[in-house]
Structures are given as C-alpha cells and as structure tokens.
Design an enzyme around this catalytic site. Structure first.
Site, PDB file in Angstrom:
ATOM      1  N   GLN A 278       0.852  -1.194   0.000  1.00  8.14           N
ATOM      2  CA  GLN A 278       0.000   0.000   0.000  1.00  8.14           C
ATOM      3  C   GLN A 278       0.891   1.247   0.000  1.00  8.14           C
ATOM      4  O   GLN A 278       0.414   2.350  -0.180  1.00  8.14           O
ATOM      5  CB  GLN A 278      -0.901  -0.008   1.237  1.00  8.14           C
ATOM      6  CG  GLN A 278      -1.863  -1.184   1.282  1.00  8.14           C
ATOM      7  CD  GLN A 278      -2.492  -1.328   2.662  1.00  8.14           C
ATOM      8  OE1 GLN A 278      -3.494  -0.684   2.963  1.00  8.14           O
ATOM      9  NE2 GLN A 278      -1.883  -2.131   3.507  1.00  8.14           N
ATOM     10  N   ASP A 281       6.179   4.603  -1.289  1.00  5.27           N
ATOM     11  CA  ASP A 281       7.643   4.767  -1.338  1.00  5.27           C
ATOM     12  C   ASP A 281       8.256   3.654  -2.185  1.00  5.27           C
ATOM     13  O   ASP A 281       7.569   2.698  -2.545  1.00  5.27           O
ATOM     14  CB  ASP A 281       8.224   4.748   0.088  1.00  5.27           C
ATOM     15  CG  ASP A 281       8.020   3.407   0.800  1.00  5.27           C
ATOM     16  OD1 ASP A 281       7.476   3.380   1.927  1.00  5.27           O
ATOM     17  OD2 ASP A 281       8.384   2.360   0.199  1.00  5.27           O
ATOM     18  N   HIS A 296      -1.442   1.586  -4.140  1.00  5.51           N
ATOM     19  CA  HIS A 296      -1.876   2.985  -3.964  1.00  5.51           C
ATOM     20  C   HIS A 296      -0.975   3.979  -4.699  1.00  5.51           C
ATOM     21  O   HIS A 296      -0.943   5.164  -4.380  1.00  5.51           O
ATOM     22  CB  HIS A 296      -1.946   3.316  -2.458  1.00  5.51           C
ATOM     23  CG  HIS A 296      -2.961   2.494  -1.730  1.00  5.51           C
ATOM     24  ND1 HIS A 296      -2.925   2.303  -0.368  1.00  5.51           N
ATOM     25  CD2 HIS A 296      -4.029   1.793  -2.175  1.00  5.51           C
ATOM     26  CE1 HIS A 296      -3.944   1.519  -0.011  1.00  5.51           C
ATOM     27  NE2 HIS A 296      -4.623   1.206  -1.076  1.00  5.51           N
TER      28      HIS A 296
HETATM   29  N1  APR Z   1       6.752  -2.195  12.418  1.00  8.72           N
HETATM   30  C1  APR Z   1       5.597  -2.795  12.045  1.00  8.72           C
HETATM   31  N2  APR Z   1       4.386  -2.220  12.084  1.00  8.72           N
HETATM   32  C2  APR Z   1       4.342  -0.952  12.536  1.00  8.72           C
HETATM   33  C3  APR Z   1       5.496  -0.241  12.973  1.00  8.72           C
HETATM   34  C4  APR Z   1       6.745  -0.940  12.869  1.00  8.72           C
HETATM   35  N3  APR Z   1       7.893  -0.375  13.238  1.00  8.72           N
HETATM   36  N4  APR Z   1       5.118   0.972  13.370  1.00  8.72           N
HETATM   37  C5  APR Z   1       3.776   1.039  13.203  1.00  8.72           C
HETATM   38  N5  APR Z   1       3.312  -0.114  12.722  1.00  8.72           N
HETATM   39  C6  APR Z   1       1.942  -0.467  12.366  1.00  8.72           C
HETATM   40  C7  APR Z   1       0.875   0.215  13.184  1.00  8.72           C
HETATM   41  O1  APR Z   1       0.590  -0.518  14.362  1.00  8.72           O
HETATM   42  C8  APR Z   1      -0.317   0.188  12.227  1.00  8.72           C
HETATM   43  O2  APR Z   1      -1.064  -1.000  12.367  1.00  8.72           O
HETATM   44  O3  APR Z   1       1.726  -0.061  11.046  1.00  8.72           O
HETATM   45  C9  APR Z   1       0.346   0.184  10.832  1.00  8.72           C
HETATM   46  C10 APR Z   1       0.234   1.498  10.095  1.00  8.72           C
HETATM   47  O4  APR Z   1      -1.122   1.693   9.790  1.00  8.72           O
HETATM   48  P1  APR Z   1      -1.582   2.974   8.971  1.00  8.72           P
HETATM   49  O5  APR Z   1      -0.913   4.174   9.493  1.00  8.72           O
HETATM   50  O6  APR Z   1      -3.055   2.936   8.950  1.00  8.72           O
HETATM   51  O7  APR Z   1      -0.982   2.721   7.528  1.00  8.72           O
HETATM   52  P2  APR Z   1      -1.516   1.771   6.373  1.00  8.72           P
HETATM   53  O8  APR Z   1      -2.235   0.620   6.958  1.00  8.72           O
HETATM   54  O9  APR Z   1      -0.409   1.483   5.509  1.00  8.72           O
HETATM   55  O10 APR Z   1      -2.565   2.736   5.634  1.00  8.72           O
HETATM   56  C11 APR Z   1      -3.262   2.212   4.540  1.00  8.72           C
HETATM   57  O11 APR Z   1      -4.221   4.352   4.083  1.00  8.72           O
HETATM   58  O12 APR Z   1      -3.852   6.547   4.124  1.00  8.72           O
HETATM   59  C12 APR Z   1      -4.006   5.515   3.279  1.00  8.72           C
HETATM   60  O13 APR Z   1      -3.132   5.213   1.132  1.00  8.72           O
HETATM   61  C13 APR Z   1      -2.766   5.293   2.460  1.00  8.72           C
HETATM   62  O14 APR Z   1      -1.683   3.202   1.929  1.00  8.72           O
HETATM   63  C14 APR Z   1      -2.257   3.940   2.960  1.00  8.72           C
HETATM   64  C15 APR Z   1      -3.498   3.297   3.511  1.00  8.72           C
END
Ligand code: APR
Length: 422
Positions: A278, A281, A296
């Site tokens: 998703q 980068d 995405h």
């Molecule tokens: N290692 C592993 N997981 C981690 C770490 C880490 N060091 N730090 C944070 N996390 C986890 C968090 O607990 C959370 O569950 O990564 C997840 C990040 O979730 P989001 O911020 O919601 O990101 P993501 O799931 O990638 O978002 C999905 O939403 O905003 C849109 O298009 C955007 O691709 C993105 C999509």
C-alpha cells in the site's frame, strides 16, 4: 534421472516392520494437489487426508527392501492418489467416478500432466478408470494404485480384504493393516519454492523514518487527508497538494530501506515472493525486491490529472524535481503525483487478489488493515495457507493469522524462523 530415484534403486534387505518411507519432494505433486482441492465440495471421506494416505500407501506398496521397485512408476501412483476422486458426485456408491476421472485427464493433459509421457498417461487413465471395477490388471503400477486406495477403506469402516487386493504387498498389508498407519509421509524440507504474498503498509517503512498515517505521529494526525489525498482536494487547492507530495518525494531521498525490506528481498533466494504494498515509497525496490505491486501508486511517478491511468501519461519523475503548477502531462493536463487518492479506483486490486488466492504462504506487515479494498485481501487467502501478521500494536490479528507482535525489523527474523519450520 532425478537423484532421489537413483538412491531408491540400490538393493538392501529391510524387514517390513522397520521400513522407512523415502522423503520425497512435495514440489512434484503440489500442482496436482491444489488442482484436486480446487472447488472440492465433498467431505473428508474422499478429501485431502484420504488422498495423502493413498499417496503414502502407494509409496509403501512400491517398496522392496526399502527401495522403490524399478517396475513401478511412482509418479503415476502419486498423481493417481490426487486425481482418482476428482470427478466424484457423492461420498458413497458413485462407481462411475473412476471412468469420469479417466476422461477428465484429457482436460489437464497439457497443463498439470504436461511432463507425463503418453505411456504414463495411459497407465494413469487405466488406474483411474478401473480402480473400482477391476480386481487387478497385472500391471504393477496400476495394481499398486488399486491397492493404495483399497488399503484406506478402513476410513469408511471396511477392513481391506487380502483376497480383494491386486498385489502380494497389498494382501500383506491388508492382513497387517496396523503397519500401514505407522508410516507417515514426509516431504523434503524446503524442497519447495513457495509462492509467498506479502501485504505491506506504512508500518514497514516506519523504522526507515517515514511516518505512518494513523499512529500517534501519523500523517493523517498532522494533515487533512480529504484536502491532500483526494481529487476534490487537488481541484480545490492543487498547490497545497503538490507541496505535500513534493515534500514526501524529497523525503524519499533521505531515507533507506531497513532490515525488514531487505529480508523480504533476501527471501526471494528461497521462494517466489510477491510484495503487495500500500506504500507509495520505493523502499521495497531499493532493498532488492524484484516483484512489487503498488496498490496505492508510487511517489517516483507522475501522471495526468485528466486521465491518471492513461499509460502514455504515467512517467517516472526524478525525486529531486518538484511537480509544479503548470507542469503538463502528455495529454496537456496538469501533472499530478501517480498516487491513488481516497475515492479513486484501485486498479491493481484484481492482480493482487490473484496473488493472494494463489499464495502458499501469506504475510501482512505494518498495516492497520483499515483501508479497503487492500484490507479485504486477507479474506481471500486459502483457508489452509499459513498466515502471519507482523505489527507491534495490532490488538486483534485477523482469524487464523499467527501474530508476531514485533516491529517489522524484529518481526521479519521471527517470520523467517517460522517459515523454516513450516
Ligand atoms: N513495524 C511494524 N508495524 C508498525 C510499525 C513498525 N515499526 N510501526 C507502526 N506499525 C503499524 C501500526 O501498528 C499500524 O497498524 O503499522 C500500521 C500502520 O497503519 P496505517 O498508518 O493505517 O498505515 P496503512 O495501513 O499502511 O494505511 C493504509 O491508508 O492513508 C491511506 O493510502 C494510504 O496506503 C495507505 C493506507
């Protein structure tokens, strides 16, 4: 000739009680196993556990002094195990199922059976066609197929009748059925390049210094997603959106892939790894992953603001170059980042779904699984497939997932360990 066959032919006297089944590569039968399982609607009486026992029985019946007999084609025996029930209509007296299975072989002759000789196809066809109607044929391979299935009659409460077995070995084991279940079929460890699908999110890049979206210091805690990640927001204030993405594009020049990205790339040495990310980068690619599908979009690319999926308009754009108001795409429209904004169609989802459905192992790393349709991919993993999720904060892992409650960089080492022990 495959090495494991050579070793199986060297003569050595072994008593039946102490026979060890040879450890075989599962890679040889995985495709036919998956084919047999596909759309299987009947119960376990004739399901995977029965087929695996028939495979085990077939190998056991083919052993002489601990070696596979030269006059038995073990490939045909193993494929028979997974194909003889494929055309069953029900779990009881469907005597025609063998005939239908023999006819079905023609439909997979040039796919699953493409490496079979015509003679092997003939053997497999006869074994399927006659295994419920003929007592024996005199052909050692076919007769072993018959007995391999008959020795598993005990699963339906029928004691195999030594007089109704096609081979001497079969009659022996029908009389000493307790010896059969003693044997467990083992496959060569790691002999199999597995298809691994890995769904990643912002969390995998967090330890590279890129903020996630929804954690306490997440981007959507600092910025308004509707204004900065939607076509409406771009229409309303294109400069603010371009500033936001130019900042994130520039940031990519200042960060490096971390251990988690690198270990996933390393995994390609052993398995067919597909990254379904998703993330926008390019850290997976920079870590060396060769098969990355971006759901995405990608910060390294730009496209048309009139038709963002027009392939003629999607272009790589140097990260140190700002996307400015007035910059034109091929179609003359304002250039925009090649990002899937909220409310826009995720065009890569079908391809991703396909990899998820075909995966032998499924892994989720660093995503809150809150954004659809990406989050919905976890619903499409085959029920029997090992599933892992790496996330230090996830409260409840999806059903059936092994939860590695670690950061991505620590969690991948535990994952690799788990994969070794699969
Ligand atoms: N290692 C592993 N997981 C981690 C770490 C880490 N060091 N730090 C944070 N996390 C986890 C968090 O607990 C959370 O569950 O990564 C997840 C990040 O979730 P989001 O911020 O919601 O990101 P993501 O799931 O990638 O978002 C999905 O939403 O905003 C849109 O298009 C955007 O691709 C993105 C999509």
């Amino acid at each position: 000739m495959i090495g494991w066959i050579k070793n199986l032919f060297k003569k050595k006297s072994v008593s039946k009680e102490s026979i060890q089944l040879p450890i075989l590569p599962e890679s040889d039968i995985l495709e036919v196993k998956n084919y047999a399982l596909k759309d299987w609607k009947l119960g376990e009486t004739h399901g995977i556990s029965h087929w695996q026992r028939v495979e085990r029985n077939g190998i056991l019946l083919s052993l002489e002094n601990g070696r596979i007999r030269e006059d038995i084609n073990i490939k045909v025996v193993r494929f028979f195990a997974y194909l003889h029930d494929k055309c069953r209509l029900n779990d009881w007296a469907d005597l025609e199922h063998g005939v239908r299975a023999a006819e079905m072989l023609t439909t997979i002759r040039y796919t699953i059976l493409k490496d079979f000789t015509d003679e092997e196809i003939a053997l497999l066809g006869k074994a399927c066609r006659y295994h419920t109607t003929e007592l024996r044929t005199g052909n050692p391979t076919i007769d072993v197929c018959f007995d391999a299935d008959r020795l598993d009659l005990c699963r339906v409460g029928i004691a195999p009748n030594p007089k109704r077995m096609a081979t001497k070995q079969g009659a022996y084991y029908a009389t000493n059925i307790h010896l059969v279940s003693k044997h467990v079929l083992k496959y060569e460890k790691n002999s199999l390049r597995q298809k691994i699908a890995v769904l990643t999110g912002a969390g995998i890049s967090a330890e590279s210094g890129l903020a996630t979206f929804r954690d306490s210091n997440g981007l959507w805690k600092q910025y308004d997603a509707k204004k900065l990640a939607s076509a409406a927001g771009f229409h309303e204030n294109p400069q603010a959106v371009l500033d936001f993405y130019n900042y994130r594009r520039k940031q990519l020049l200042e960060v490096e892939p971390n251990h988690a990205h690198k270990m996933l790339a390393e995994l390609e040495k052993l398995h067919d790894v597909t990254i379904l990310t998703q993330n926008v980068d390019n850290l997976h690619e920079r870590a060396g992953s060769s098969h990355v599908i971006h759901l995405h979009g990608e910060l390294t690319k730009v496209t048309s603001s009139k038709d963002r999926l027009n392939p003629h308009c999607i272009k790589d754009y140097p990260l140190d170059k700002l996307i400015c108001l007035g910059d034109k795409a091929e179609d003359g429209s304002q250039l925009r980042p090649f990002i899937v904004w909220f409310g826009e169609y995720v065009d890569a989802i079908e391809v991703a779904m396909d990899y998820v459905k075909k995966a032998d192992i499924f892994v989720v790393i660093g995503t809150s699984l809150t954004i659809h349709p990406a989050a919905n991919l976890v619903e499409h993993v085959h029920p029997e497939v090992p599933k892992f999720i790496i996330d230090p904060n996830t409260k409840k892992a999806p059903n059936g997932f092994v939860h590695i409650k670690e950061s991505a960089t620590k969690g991948v080492d535990k994952l690799i360990e788990e994969l070794r022990n699969l």
